[in-house]
Design a protein around this motif. Structure first.
Motif, PDB file in Angstrom:
ATOM      1  N   LEU A   1      54.796  38.198  45.689  1.00 45.02           N
ATOM      2  CA  LEU A   1      54.127  37.363  44.695  1.00 45.02           C
ATOM      3  C   LEU A   1      52.726  37.884  44.409  1.00 45.02           C
ATOM      4  O   LEU A   1      52.324  38.016  43.241  1.00 45.02           O
ATOM      5  CB  LEU A   1      54.070  35.916  45.175  1.00 45.02           C
ATOM      6  N   LEU A   2      51.968  38.201  45.457  1.00 42.44           N
ATOM      7  CA  LEU A   2      50.614  38.702  45.252  1.00 42.44           C
ATOM      8  C   LEU A   2      50.617  40.070  44.588  1.00 42.44           C
ATOM      9  O   LEU A   2      49.736  40.373  43.780  1.00 42.44           O
ATOM     10  CB  LEU A   2      49.868  38.746  46.588  1.00 42.44           C
ATOM     11  N   LEU A   3      51.600  40.902  44.899  1.00 47.62           N
ATOM     12  CA  LEU A   3      51.704  42.203  44.252  1.00 47.62           C
ATOM     13  C   LEU A   3      51.969  42.048  42.757  1.00 47.62           C
ATOM     14  O   LEU A   3      51.351  42.723  41.934  1.00 47.62           O
ATOM     15  CB  LEU A   3      52.808  43.026  44.906  1.00 47.62           C
ATOM     16  N   ILE A   4      52.859  41.152  42.403  1.00 49.71           N
ATOM     17  CA  ILE A   4      53.148  40.905  40.983  1.00 49.71           C
ATOM     18  C   ILE A   4      51.904  40.384  40.274  1.00 49.71           C
ATOM     19  O   ILE A   4      51.579  40.830  39.169  1.00 49.71           O
ATOM     20  CB  ILE A   4      54.331  39.931  40.846  1.00 49.71           C
ATOM     21  N   LEU A   5      51.192  39.459  40.913  1.00 43.84           N
ATOM     22  CA  LEU A   5      49.964  38.944  40.306  1.00 43.84           C
ATOM     23  C   LEU A   5      48.916  40.036  40.147  1.00 43.84           C
ATOM     24  O   LEU A   5      48.229  40.108  39.115  1.00 43.84           O
ATOM     25  CB  LEU A   5      49.406  37.796  41.145  1.00 43.84           C
ATOM     26  N   ALA A   6      48.771  40.897  41.133  1.00 46.20           N
ATOM     27  CA  ALA A   6      47.788  41.977  41.050  1.00 46.20           C
ATOM     28  C   ALA A   6      48.121  42.940  39.919  1.00 46.20           C
ATOM     29  O   ALA A   6      47.234  43.377  39.181  1.00 46.20           O
ATOM     30  CB  ALA A   6      47.703  42.721  42.379  1.00 46.20           C
ATOM     31  N   VAL A   7      49.413  43.264  39.757  1.00 40.17           N
ATOM     32  CA  VAL A   7      49.819  44.160  38.666  1.00 40.17           C
ATOM     33  C   VAL A   7      49.545  43.520  37.311  1.00 40.17           C
ATOM     34  O   VAL A   7      49.036  44.171  36.393  1.00 40.17           O
ATOM     35  CB  VAL A   7      51.315  44.530  38.810  1.00 40.17           C
ATOM     36  N   ILE A   8      49.838  42.240  37.179  1.00 47.05           N
ATOM     37  CA  ILE A   8      49.572  41.541  35.915  1.00 47.05           C
ATOM     38  C   ILE A   8      48.073  41.546  35.618  1.00 47.05           C
ATOM     39  O   ILE A   8      47.658  41.815  34.484  1.00 47.05           O
ATOM     40  CB  ILE A   8      50.123  40.102  35.971  1.00 47.05           C
ATOM     41  N   PHE A   9      47.260  41.264  36.635  1.00 45.40           N
ATOM     42  CA  PHE A   9      45.815  41.247  36.422  1.00 45.40           C
ATOM     43  C   PHE A   9      45.281  42.625  36.045  1.00 45.40           C
ATOM     44  O   PHE A   9      44.400  42.755  35.195  1.00 45.40           O
ATOM     45  CB  PHE A   9      45.093  40.737  37.663  1.00 45.40           C
ATOM     46  N   MET A  10      45.794  43.660  36.673  1.00 45.15           N
ATOM     47  CA  MET A  10      45.325  45.010  36.375  1.00 45.15           C
ATOM     48  C   MET A  10      45.743  45.436  34.969  1.00 45.15           C
ATOM     49  O   MET A  10      44.990  46.096  34.271  1.00 45.15           O
ATOM     50  CB  MET A  10      45.864  45.997  37.408  1.00 45.15           C
ATOM     51  N   ARG A  11      46.940  45.070  34.559  1.00 42.67           N
ATOM     52  CA  ARG A  11      47.404  45.429  33.218  1.00 42.67           C
ATOM     53  C   ARG A  11      46.652  44.651  32.150  1.00 42.67           C
ATOM     54  O   ARG A  11      46.521  45.120  31.018  1.00 42.67           O
ATOM     55  CB  ARG A  11      48.896  45.171  33.092  1.00 42.67           C
ATOM     56  N   ASN A  12      46.179  43.469  32.498  1.00 45.70           N
ATOM     57  CA  ASN A  12      45.425  42.643  31.563  1.00 45.70           C
ATOM     58  C   ASN A  12      44.098  43.313  31.205  1.00 45.70           C
ATOM     59  O   ASN A  12      43.577  43.123  30.120  1.00 45.70           O
ATOM     60  CB  ASN A  12      45.189  41.260  32.171  1.00 45.70           C
ATOM     61  N   GLY A  13      43.562  44.093  32.111  1.00 40.22           N
ATOM     62  CA  GLY A  13      42.342  44.837  31.840  1.00 40.22           C
ATOM     63  C   GLY A  13      41.075  44.095  32.193  1.00 40.22           C
ATOM     64  O   GLY A  13      39.989  44.654  32.105  1.00 40.22           O
ATOM     65  N   SER A  14      41.171  42.863  32.570  1.00 42.35           N
ATOM     66  CA  SER A  14      39.959  42.129  32.934  1.00 42.35           C
ATOM     67  C   SER A  14      40.116  41.583  34.338  1.00 42.35           C
ATOM     68  O   SER A  14      40.697  40.534  34.549  1.00 42.35           O
ATOM     69  CB  SER A  14      39.702  40.995  31.947  1.00 42.35           C
ATOM     70  N   LEU A  15      39.605  42.320  35.290  1.00 49.31           N
ATOM     71  CA  LEU A  15      39.712  41.912  36.686  1.00 49.31           C
ATOM     72  C   LEU A  15      38.521  41.020  37.011  1.00 49.31           C
ATOM     73  O   LEU A  15      37.391  41.457  37.080  1.00 49.31           O
ATOM     74  CB  LEU A  15      39.737  43.136  37.595  1.00 49.31           C
ATOM     75  N   LYS A  16      38.782  39.738  37.169  1.00 46.91           N
ATOM     76  CA  LYS A  16      37.735  38.759  37.443  1.00 46.91           C
ATOM     77  C   LYS A  16      37.641  38.523  38.943  1.00 46.91           C
ATOM     78  O   LYS A  16      38.379  39.108  39.728  1.00 46.91           O
ATOM     79  CB  LYS A  16      38.041  37.461  36.721  1.00 46.91           C
ATOM     80  N   VAL A  17      36.736  37.660  39.350  1.00 49.33           N
ATOM     81  CA  VAL A  17      36.544  37.366  40.766  1.00 49.33           C
ATOM     82  C   VAL A  17      37.820  36.789  41.374  1.00 49.33           C
ATOM     83  O   VAL A  17      38.226  37.173  42.473  1.00 49.33           O
ATOM     84  CB  VAL A  17      35.352  36.402  40.969  1.00 49.33           C
ATOM     85  N   SER A  18      38.465  35.888  40.656  1.00 49.43           N
ATOM     86  CA  SER A  18      39.710  35.309  41.173  1.00 49.43           C
ATOM     87  C   SER A  18      40.790  36.375  41.330  1.00 49.43           C
ATOM     88  O   SER A  18      41.563  36.356  42.285  1.00 49.43           O
ATOM     89  CB  SER A  18      40.201  34.187  40.265  1.00 49.43           C
ATOM     90  N   HIS A  19      40.817  37.327  40.428  1.00 47.46           N
ATOM     91  CA  HIS A  19      41.783  38.404  40.515  1.00 47.46           C
ATOM     92  C   HIS A  19      41.469  39.307  41.710  1.00 47.46           C
ATOM     93  O   HIS A  19      42.387  39.774  42.397  1.00 47.46           O
ATOM     94  CB  HIS A  19      41.784  39.224  39.240  1.00 47.46           C
TER      95      HIS A  19
END
Length: 64
Positions: free
Chosen positions: A10-28
């Protein structure tokens, strides 16, 4: 073990989504940090560690 693997996935999928989004925020960043901690507790940790060591050795052996 089954719970930690599902959390890692689950965390890996979330990390990939956040990285592809291009905006890595503090929560990410926190999700990525949690992914690292959960990966350290799995049986994949020695493999990841040896892979990172091999990569570091390869990079340090390169001469400009």
């Amino acid at each position: 073990m089954a719970i930690s693997i599902s959390v890692v996935l689950l965390l890996l999928i979330l990390a990939v989504i956040f990285m592809r989004n291009g905006s890595l925020k503090v929560s990410h960043g926190l999700v990525c940090m949690l992914l690292g901690f959960y990966l350290a507790c799995t049986s994949m940790a020695p493999t990841i560690h040896s892979g990172l060591d091999a990569t570091a050795d390869l990079v340090s052996s390169l001469r400009p």
